[in-house]
Design a protein around this motif. Sequence first.
Motif, PDB file in Angstrom:
ATOM      1  N   UNK A   4      24.755  15.849  42.086  1.00 35.23           N
ATOM      2  CA  UNK A   4      26.167  16.103  42.313  1.00 35.23           C
ATOM      3  C   UNK A   4      27.053  14.910  42.001  1.00 35.23           C
ATOM      4  N   UNK A   5      26.435  13.831  41.486  1.00 35.21           N
ATOM      5  CA  UNK A   5      27.203  12.653  41.134  1.00 35.21           C
ATOM      6  C   UNK A   5      27.544  11.760  42.321  1.00 35.21           C
ATOM      7  N   UNK A   6      26.865  11.963  43.452  1.00 41.64           N
ATOM      8  CA  UNK A   6      27.146  11.157  44.634  1.00 41.64           C
ATOM      9  C   UNK A   6      26.371   9.850  44.584  1.00 41.64           C
ATOM     10  N   UNK A   7      27.026   8.772  44.920  1.00 38.31           N
ATOM     11  CA  UNK A   7      26.425   7.442  44.930  1.00 38.31           C
ATOM     12  C   UNK A   7      25.871   7.134  46.316  1.00 38.31           C
ATOM     13  N   UNK A   8      24.887   6.249  46.402  1.00 36.27           N
ATOM     14  CA  UNK A   8      24.384   5.783  47.685  1.00 36.27           C
ATOM     15  C   UNK A   8      23.069   6.409  48.068  1.00 36.27           C
ATOM     16  N   UNK A   9      22.628   6.070  49.265  1.00 40.00           N
ATOM     17  CA  UNK A   9      21.365   6.584  49.812  1.00 40.00           C
ATOM     18  C   UNK A   9      21.654   7.650  50.853  1.00 40.00           C
ATOM     19  N   UNK A  10      20.885   8.728  50.794  1.00 39.87           N
ATOM     20  CA  UNK A  10      21.068   9.836  51.717  1.00 39.87           C
ATOM     21  C   UNK A  10      19.761  10.108  52.449  1.00 39.87           C
ATOM     22  N   UNK A  11      19.866  10.492  53.716  1.00 40.75           N
ATOM     23  CA  UNK A  11      18.704  10.829  54.529  1.00 40.75           C
ATOM     24  C   UNK A  11      18.894  12.197  55.162  1.00 40.75           C
ATOM     25  N   UNK A  12      17.787  12.877  55.393  1.00 39.66           N
ATOM     26  CA  UNK A  12      17.826  14.168  56.089  1.00 39.66           C
ATOM     27  C   UNK A  12      18.236  13.940  57.537  1.00 39.66           C
ATOM     28  N   UNK A  13      19.123  14.761  58.034  1.00 38.24           N
ATOM     29  CA  UNK A  13      19.602  14.706  59.423  1.00 38.24           C
ATOM     30  C   UNK A  13      18.714  15.631  60.251  1.00 38.24           C
ATOM     31  N   UNK A  14      17.450  15.208  60.437  1.00 35.48           N
ATOM     32  CA  UNK A  14      16.433  16.001  61.119  1.00 35.48           C
ATOM     33  C   UNK A  14      15.783  15.199  62.239  1.00 35.48           C
ATOM     34  N   UNK A  15      15.534  15.853  63.356  1.00 36.55           N
ATOM     35  CA  UNK A  15      14.798  15.239  64.462  1.00 36.55           C
ATOM     36  C   UNK A  15      13.303  15.478  64.282  1.00 36.55           C
ATOM     37  N   UNK A  16      12.501  14.573  64.822  1.00 34.83           N
ATOM     38  CA  UNK A  16      11.054  14.740  64.898  1.00 34.83           C
ATOM     39  C   UNK A  16      10.638  14.496  66.341  1.00 34.83           C
ATOM     40  N   UNK A  17       9.353  14.663  66.626  1.00 39.06           N
ATOM     41  CA  UNK A  17       8.877  14.372  67.980  1.00 39.06           C
ATOM     42  C   UNK A  17       8.904  12.876  68.269  1.00 39.06           C
ATOM     43  N   UNK A  18       8.990  12.054  67.233  1.00 41.81           N
ATOM     44  CA  UNK A  18       9.010  10.596  67.408  1.00 41.81           C
ATOM     45  C   UNK A  18      10.414  10.019  67.508  1.00 41.81           C
TER      46      UNK A  18
END
Length: 135
Positions: A4-18
Motif C-alpha cells: 500500500x506504499x506505507x513506510x515503517x515497521x508494522x506489527x500485528x495487534x494480537x494478544x498471546x498467552x505470554x
Amino acid sequence: ASAGGLQGSFLAFLATTAQPASVRFGSQLLPWVRPDGVVVATTDADVFAATPQLTAAIDVDALGKYWPESTGSTTVYTGAINPIVTSAAGGAESCSDWSASGTARVGELTDTTARFFSEASQSCATPRQIYCLQQ
C-alpha cells in the motif's frame, strides 16, 4: 503495508498467552492515524486500555480499501478481552497462540468502543483480518 506504499515497521495487534497486544508497541508521541489520514486515537491511552475508546473505526486496510467492503467480514482476530491483558491460559482466546484451531476473541472493526478489540469468541476455522499498527 508495503504493497500500500506505507513506510515503517508494522506489527500485528494480537494478544498471546505470554503477552498482551499492547506491549508490542512503544509509546507514540503522535496520534494513531489510518492510511486515509483519519485520526483513530489521539493518545496511547485511548487504544491501550481496559476499556479502549477510539475516535474513528479502524476500518481501512493498507491499500486504502474500506472494510467490510474489501473483505466481506466485520470481525478481526485480537486474542484477548482487551489490549492490556494476555490471552486466556491454554490459548482458548488466541487459536492456541495463533498456531492451531479452536476459538479466539474477535473485535468489531466498525466499532469505536471497547468492542473494536473484543466483541465475541469465534471459531479459528474462519479466515479473518487482523489489525496491524505501525511500530
